[in-house]
Design a protein around this motif. Structure first.
Motif, mmCIF file in Angstrom:
data_model
loop_
_atom_site.group_PDB
_atom_site.id
_atom_site.type_symbol
_atom_site.label_atom_id
_atom_site.label_comp_id
_atom_site.label_asym_id
_atom_site.label_seq_id
_atom_site.Cartn_x
_atom_site.Cartn_y
_atom_site.Cartn_z
ATOM 1 N N ASP A 70 0.888 -1.192 -0.135
ATOM 2 C CA ASP A 70 0.029 -0.065 0.054
ATOM 3 C C ASP A 70 0.796 1.023 0.050
ATOM 4 O O ASP A 70 0.697 2.175 -0.511
ATOM 5 N N TRP A 71 2.042 1.152 0.667
ATOM 6 C CA TRP A 71 2.771 2.444 0.910
ATOM 7 C C TRP A 71 3.477 2.540 -0.651
ATOM 8 O O TRP A 71 3.697 3.610 -0.823
ATOM 9 N N ALA A 72 4.148 1.406 -1.055
ATOM 10 C CA ALA A 72 4.641 1.614 -2.461
ATOM 11 C C ALA A 72 3.893 2.077 -3.524
ATOM 12 O O ALA A 72 3.985 3.077 -4.241
ATOM 13 N N LEU A 73 2.429 1.665 -3.420
ATOM 14 C CA LEU A 73 1.423 2.246 -4.548
ATOM 15 C C LEU A 73 1.102 3.610 -4.350
ATOM 16 O O LEU A 73 0.811 4.222 -5.097
ATOM 17 N N LYS A 74 1.199 3.843 -2.942
ATOM 18 C CA LYS A 74 0.767 5.513 -2.823
ATOM 19 C C LYS A 74 1.848 6.241 -3.179
ATOM 20 O O LYS A 74 1.622 7.377 -3.744
ATOM 21 N N GLN A 75 3.251 5.818 -2.971
ATOM 22 C CA GLN A 75 4.404 6.642 -3.461
ATOM 23 C C GLN A 75 3.992 6.902 -5.221
ATOM 24 O O GLN A 75 4.275 7.725 -5.753
ATOM 25 N N GLY A 81 12.588 2.338 -6.841
ATOM 26 C CA GLY A 81 11.166 2.563 -7.435
ATOM 27 C C GLY A 81 10.525 4.028 -7.176
ATOM 28 O O GLY A 81 9.743 4.306 -7.628
ATOM 29 N N SER A 82 11.619 4.959 -6.937
ATOM 30 C CA SER A 82 11.293 6.221 -6.712
ATOM 31 C C SER A 82 11.283 7.175 -7.935
ATOM 32 O O SER A 82 10.680 8.134 -8.115
ATOM 33 N N CYS A 83 11.866 6.584 -9.052
ATOM 34 C CA CYS A 83 11.680 7.551 -10.310
ATOM 35 C C CYS A 83 11.816 6.457 -11.591
ATOM 36 O O CYS A 83 12.208 5.298 -11.270
ATOM 37 N N GLU A 109 11.179 -5.028 -4.938
ATOM 38 C CA GLU A 109 10.244 -5.849 -4.418
ATOM 39 C C GLU A 109 9.273 -6.426 -5.461
ATOM 40 O O GLU A 109 8.465 -7.383 -5.243
ATOM 41 N N GLY A 110 9.224 -5.912 -6.515
ATOM 42 C CA GLY A 110 8.165 -6.083 -7.649
ATOM 43 C C GLY A 110 6.636 -5.989 -7.182
ATOM 44 O O GLY A 110 5.772 -6.516 -7.488
#
Length: 450
Positions: A138-143, A421-423, A378-379
């Motif tokens: 959820d956190w990764a998708l929010k980013q 995964g930030s960019c 993490e995929g």
């Protein structure tokens, strides 16, 4: 009376019933194989009368010789059929070199250690009560939801075809139809150096996962290894047609190249030797990717197939059929058991390596998909690039759309994702490099600076 005796003698002779055999015997007896308007039964009767006449004239040796020749031809044909059956019982293989055998052993040792680490992490996430995977996703998708266009830069005078981040994300490499590769400092996207050496368009560029070396592929049928200062280290020659995509093995010791000569090849980085020439696709091979463990390679091509190869044995262990048009993008998930492919049928398909079957179809774009990539750490999400001028981010949990990256004015040819995964970087036929960054990560960086 003589005619009657001739007919009786002819009736007692054994004459072939197969018209092909009748023609063959007539030829051996130096008689016309067929006469104008002659039918099969008439031809057989003619052969019978010729044989009776020869027998009556005492030319039995001529008949016996013709019979022996027929038996020899029949036995030779039968032996050929048996040999063909015997060869069909065994799989086709080509004996590899000693260097290939050593490479397979090295890959096996490397993959065993990597697989053990991956499984250890998976067990810890499953058993540790403090680990909440859903919360992480959820956190990764929010980013990702907050991704926005951070930078747009003209990358070349000609359309761009490939891009790749370095392992630490400090450099971005691009290549174009001009045949020149370029390196850019991140995040300012300032040109750092140029890679000049190809005589045709450069079709792909990729950084090594273990050092700052990078490789380029070109329509001039070669792949080249470079240093970041633009020094040419090695050239890989051997393909018979133009190259499409390239990929480094996770160990950094090997390079895979795909080509329109219907093969993909594996090269030793250190020696430049061609270790493997792999056939298996009926049409041009386009995409190539390695499993995170390094044990498997996935290839896709214009035959609408995605194949999975075991690098430790050389076997094609899976052939995924489902796409109805050529497949251009392929990517393994860091979880180790999902494979994503995208192609000209505008869909992104997810395959389950454990069940050896199709898992999910994403009707992703309104035009062909040029590239597919999983987030490398993490995929938790995957990104698709398309000729419909957009790139889209999808959740790897339920494959729902998370974010659409719109801004290019022409078809997008390639993309890459930085390690955390930030960019996301995309390149296009509009000659621009576009960087998409999360606003949350930008805020965090600003706080660190303060």
């Amino acid at each position: 009376m003589q005619d009657l005796m001739m007919k009786r003698r002819a009736a007692a002779l054994a004459v072939p019933t197969n018209d092909k055999a009748v023609r063959a015997r007539l030829r051996r007896l130096k008689e016309p194989m067929t006469l104008f308007g002659e039918r099969e039964m008439e031809r057989r009767d003619r052969l019978r009368m010729i044989m009776a006449k020869l027998d009556a004239e005492g030319q039995l040796e001529t008949l016996m010789k013709a019979h022996e020749e027929e038996e020899a031809a029949a036995s030779a044909a039968a032996a050929g059929d048996e040999m063909e059956e015997d060869t069909l019982q065994y799989p086709f293989f080509t004996e590899g070199s000693k260097a290939l055998m050593e490479a397979r052993r090295d890959i096996a040792k490397f993959s065993i250690a990597r697989a053990a680490l991956r499984l250890q992490r998976a067990r810890r996430k499953r058993d540790d009560p403090d680990e909440d995977v859903d919360a992480e996703i959820d956190w990764a998708l929010k980013q990702v939801e907050s991704l926005s266009l951070d930078c747009s830069e003209i990358g070349d005078e000609r359309p761009l075809l490939g891009c790749s981040f370095s392992r630490n994300g400090n450099l971005l490499a691009t290549c174009s139809m001009s045949g020149v590769g370029k390196l850019w400092n991140m995040p300012q996207v300032n040109k750092f150096s140029s890679l000049k050496g190809h005589t045709e368009r450069a079709t792909d560029i990729v950084f090594s996962p273990v050092d700052d070396h990078l490789a380029t592929a070109s329509a001039d049928r070669t792949a080249k290894l470079w240093n970041t200062d633009g020094t040419l280290l090695r050239s890989f020659d051997g393909h018979l047609e133009r190259l499409a995509r390239i990929a480094f093995h996770p160990s950094g010791k090997y390079l895979a190249t795909t080509s329109f000569d219907k093969t993909w090849r594996l090269w030793d980085i250190e020696s430049g030797e061609e270790l493997l020439l792999q056939e298996g696709h009926s049409r041009s091979v386009y995409g190539i990717a390695f499993h995170p463990d390094g044990s498997l390679a996935g290839s896709c091509g214009l035959d609408a197939l995605a194949r999975v190869w075991d690098l430790r044995t050389g076997r094609s262990i899976l052939a995924f059929e489902g796409h109805v048009k050529p497949v251009f993008g392929i990517s393994f998930s860091p979880n180790g058991y999902h494979l994503a492919t995208g192609g000209e049928d505008n869909t992104c398909r997810i395959w389950d390596l454990r069940k050896k079957q199709h898992f999910y179809t994403i009707p992703a774009h309104s035009n062909l998909i040029s590239q597919v990539k999983y987030e490398p750490q993490e995929g938790y999400f995957l990104v698709t690039a398309s000729y419909d001028m957009t790139a889209k981010v999808w959740s790897a949990r339920d494959f729902k759309p998370v974010r659409t990256l719109s801004g290019h004015e022409a078809k997008i040819t390639s993309l890459d994702i930085v390690g955390d995964g930030s960019c996301i970087a995309t390149v296009s036929h509009d000659r621009t490099i576009k960087l998409w960054t999360s606003s949350n990560s930008v805020k965090e960086q600003a706080m660190d600076v303060d």
